[in-house]
Design an enzyme around this catalytic site. Sequence first.
Site, PDB file in Angstrom:
ATOM      1  N   VAL A 186       0.818  -1.289  -0.181  1.00  0.00           N
ATOM      2  CA  VAL A 186       0.006   0.050   0.111  1.00  0.00           C
ATOM      3  C   VAL A 186       0.749   1.388  -0.035  1.00  0.00           C
ATOM      4  CG1 VAL A 186      -1.654   1.287   1.254  1.00  0.00           C
ATOM      5  CG2 VAL A 186      -1.965  -1.021   1.072  1.00  0.00           C
ATOM      6  N   LEU A 232      -6.393  -0.196  -4.178  1.00  0.00           N
ATOM      7  CA  LEU A 232      -5.698  -0.820  -5.098  1.00  0.00           C
ATOM      8  C   LEU A 232      -5.404  -2.318  -5.021  1.00  0.00           C
ATOM      9  CD1 LEU A 232      -2.392  -1.591  -3.756  1.00  0.00           C
ATOM     10  CD2 LEU A 232      -2.440   0.779  -3.940  1.00  0.00           C
ATOM     11  N   PHE A 252     -15.399  -8.948 -12.563  1.00  0.00           N
ATOM     12  CA  PHE A 252     -15.322 -10.043 -11.494  1.00  0.00           C
ATOM     13  C   PHE A 252     -16.530 -11.131 -11.546  1.00  0.00           C
ATOM     14  CE2 PHE A 252     -12.808  -9.193  -7.387  1.00  0.00           C
ATOM     15  CZ  PHE A 252     -11.638  -8.486  -7.974  1.00  0.00           C
ATOM     16  N   CYS A 288      -6.278  -9.879   1.092  1.00  0.00           N
ATOM     17  CA  CYS A 288      -7.532  -8.820   1.464  1.00  0.00           C
ATOM     18  C   CYS A 288      -8.714  -9.632   1.724  1.00  0.00           C
ATOM     19  CB  CYS A 288      -7.384  -7.880   0.498  1.00  0.00           C
ATOM     20  SG  CYS A 288      -5.511  -7.112   0.515  1.00  0.00           S
ATOM     21  N   LYS A 340      -3.343 -14.981  -7.791  1.00  0.00           N
ATOM     22  CA  LYS A 340      -3.818 -14.849  -9.218  1.00  0.00           C
ATOM     23  C   LYS A 340      -2.544 -14.483 -10.034  1.00  0.00           C
ATOM     24  CE  LYS A 340      -4.191  -9.720  -7.985  1.00  0.00           C
ATOM     25  NZ  LYS A 340      -4.918  -8.579  -7.909  1.00  0.00           N
ATOM     26  N   ARG A 359      -0.042 -15.485  -0.339  1.00  0.00           N
ATOM     27  CA  ARG A 359      -0.891 -15.510   0.791  1.00  0.00           C
ATOM     28  C   ARG A 359      -2.382 -15.744   0.763  1.00  0.00           C
ATOM     29  NH1 ARG A 359       0.424  -9.624   3.011  1.00  0.00           N
ATOM     30  NH2 ARG A 359       0.553  -9.432   0.751  1.00  0.00           N
TER      31      ARG A 359
HETATM   32  C1  UGA Z   1      -8.641  -6.838  -3.478  1.00  0.00           C
HETATM   33  C2  UGA Z   1      -9.496  -5.469  -4.096  1.00  0.00           C
HETATM   34  O1  UGA Z   1      -9.858  -5.957  -5.282  1.00  0.00           O
HETATM   35  C3  UGA Z   1      -8.976  -4.362  -3.882  1.00  0.00           C
HETATM   36  O2  UGA Z   1      -9.849  -3.382  -4.341  1.00  0.00           O
HETATM   37  C4  UGA Z   1      -8.352  -3.812  -2.674  1.00  0.00           C
HETATM   38  O3  UGA Z   1      -7.783  -2.772  -2.294  1.00  0.00           O
HETATM   39  C5  UGA Z   1      -7.386  -5.080  -2.306  1.00  0.00           C
HETATM   40  O4  UGA Z   1      -8.042  -6.451  -2.220  1.00  0.00           O
HETATM   41  C6  UGA Z   1      -7.230  -4.531  -0.751  1.00  0.00           C
HETATM   42  O5  UGA Z   1      -7.950  -4.605   0.373  1.00  0.00           O
HETATM   43  O6  UGA Z   1      -5.845  -4.564  -0.544  1.00  0.00           O
HETATM   44  P1  UGA Z   1      -6.222  -8.140  -4.495  1.00  0.00           P
HETATM   45  O7  UGA Z   1      -6.148  -8.812  -3.061  1.00  0.00           O
HETATM   46  O8  UGA Z   1      -5.324  -7.386  -5.051  1.00  0.00           O
HETATM   47  O9  UGA Z   1      -7.479  -6.940  -4.338  1.00  0.00           O
HETATM   48  O10 UGA Z   1      -6.755  -9.224  -5.232  1.00  0.00           O
HETATM   49  P2  UGA Z   1      -8.299  -9.080  -6.262  1.00  0.00           P
HETATM   50  O11 UGA Z   1      -7.645  -8.847  -7.821  1.00  0.00           O
HETATM   51  O12 UGA Z   1      -9.463  -8.537  -5.917  1.00  0.00           O
HETATM   52  O13 UGA Z   1      -8.464 -10.788  -6.475  1.00  0.00           O
HETATM   53  C7  UGA Z   1      -9.044 -11.438  -5.383  1.00  0.00           C
HETATM   54  C8  UGA Z   1      -9.373 -12.813  -5.796  1.00  0.00           C
HETATM   55  O14 UGA Z   1     -10.350 -12.983  -6.791  1.00  0.00           O
HETATM   56  C9  UGA Z   1      -8.064 -13.493  -6.529  1.00  0.00           C
HETATM   57  O15 UGA Z   1      -7.744 -14.805  -5.837  1.00  0.00           O
HETATM   58  C10 UGA Z   1      -8.728 -13.648  -7.998  1.00  0.00           C
HETATM   59  O16 UGA Z   1      -7.873 -14.522  -8.535  1.00  0.00           O
HETATM   60  C11 UGA Z   1     -10.091 -13.668  -7.640  1.00  0.00           C
HETATM   61  N1  UGA Z   1     -10.817 -13.490  -9.040  1.00  0.00           N
HETATM   62  C12 UGA Z   1     -10.994 -11.938  -9.176  1.00  0.00           C
HETATM   63  C13 UGA Z   1     -11.538 -14.319  -9.490  1.00  0.00           C
HETATM   64  O17 UGA Z   1     -11.579 -15.591  -9.308  1.00  0.00           O
HETATM   65  N2  UGA Z   1     -12.422 -13.967 -10.577  1.00  0.00           N
HETATM   66  C14 UGA Z   1     -12.633 -12.815 -11.001  1.00  0.00           C
HETATM   67  O18 UGA Z   1     -13.363 -12.239 -11.963  1.00  0.00           O
HETATM   68  C15 UGA Z   1     -11.920 -11.777 -10.327  1.00  0.00           C
END
Ligand code: UGA
Length: 437
Positions: free
Chosen positions: A21, A158, A254, A265, A326, A333
């Site tokens: 962050v 983010l 999403f 997160c 991802k 984590r």
């Molecule tokens: C998430 C939020 O998207 C951010 O807005 C937030 O700021 C952040 O947490 C935080 O609190 O710091 P992030 O942890 O980087 O961001 O991950 P995401 O990109 O949101 O993905 C989360 C999970 O959902 C991953 O395992 C990803 O593979 C999964 N995902 C995402 C799917 O399975 N399908 C999708 O269509 C999108």
Amino acid sequence: MPEDRPPLAGRRVAVIGAGYVGLPTALALDRFGHSVMICDRDDERLSHLRRGLSPILETGLEELLGEALHRGQFRTTPRAAEAVVGAEFVFLCVDTPPAKDGSADLSFITAVAEEIAPHLERGAVVVNKSTVPLGTAELVEGLIGRGDVDVVSNPEFLREGSAVANSLRPDRIVVGAKDLTVAQRVAALFEQTGSPVVLTDRRSSELIKYAANAFLATKLSFVNSLASMCEAVGADARDLARGIGYDRRIGPDFLQPGPGWGGACLPKDATALVAMAAAAGVEVDVVRAALSSNDSQRDRVVEKIRVAAGGDLRDHTVAVLGLTFKSNTDDRRNSPATAITRKLIERGARVRAHDPTVKAAGEAPPDLQQVTVCEDPYEALAGAEVVVILTEWPLFRELDYRAVRDLVARPVVVDTRNLLDGDLLRSLGFTYFGAGH
Ligand code: UGA
């Protein structure tokens, strides 16, 4: 922004914490023309930064760091007390890891608050950017104990992997403060983003962060459940996503099914939201259901792999592609990919894995002890009876599947991310299982 109205710049800002962050935030503030002092107690991290090297894998971060070093307004220090001297705004971006009972461990934030309190300038604004439980702004205010210093909440949204883009052009800026003019001053730091601004009270701002992540988690659990339903009734989750995503109230993002949602997160914040609501006497059972559905999702994927392996995983060789939660991050984590890999091992499978960010050399990470980590994807695929795509790294799409077919023991692919071209694979003789179709 109109040409004749120069953006508000040149503010003196301290950022405490140079992690996922703090670093993108500090560099974005530098880019907006503020003079930034970043503080981290990890000296090695700082010396990396001074040499222009990013300590975390983030697209565009090193370029942004290079520009900041070139402009010369970006400074570093290991001492928080030193960082805040002269600063009008102090961003707290320290880690708030989950404690054993699942609640946020606030020890870093409280230690920093106590350390900086006597050194803050008169009229300084302390900005909580770390994800913190409801009431933390009040807690920090109490610890600082100075009537001339304001404490506000400014949650960060983010995403790992696109942190730079998200910091330079956030979807919105949320600032929660006791006093509207203080909230406006903090929001003005980000004026150049042109993003919509939500000014509110501190508790609402803190809750917005949890609500956003819990909503995304719930959306994904819904999508993964519907993908299973698609498989059961002969429908196609990809068309379903398009069919509902064009509805502006639902939105196209999403909606990709996967092996479950993870990372540092979403699981932490969805769990915390349920706990904080329960403490306030409110049952948010929809988020509770999203969490338990996400646990089951991992088992559903393992079950799918078992069936694809011919009914039994014991002594079968499974090639796992992807271990991070991802793509575009080296973060494992709470990674569903890693959790599923461990479940496969528990079921007696021999797992060979490749992830572009996990090194094979040296000692395997403790949670991957029984996995054969291969530095080359083709090496991981050799002799596999099932190939499983768990992380959507683009490189897995670009493999030569004709060569893969000759390498594997059985041409069977379970693609939990719908990353590959199923028709192409089938034409090459693979049995292909997609997600939700
Ligand atoms: C998430 C939020 O998207 C951010 O807005 C937030 O700021 C952040 O947490 C935080 O609190 O710091 P992030 O942890 O980087 O961001 O991950 P995401 O990109 O949101 O993905 C989360 C999970 O959902 C991953 O395992 C990803 O593979 C999964 N995902 C995402 C799917 O399975 N399908 C999708 O269509 C999108």
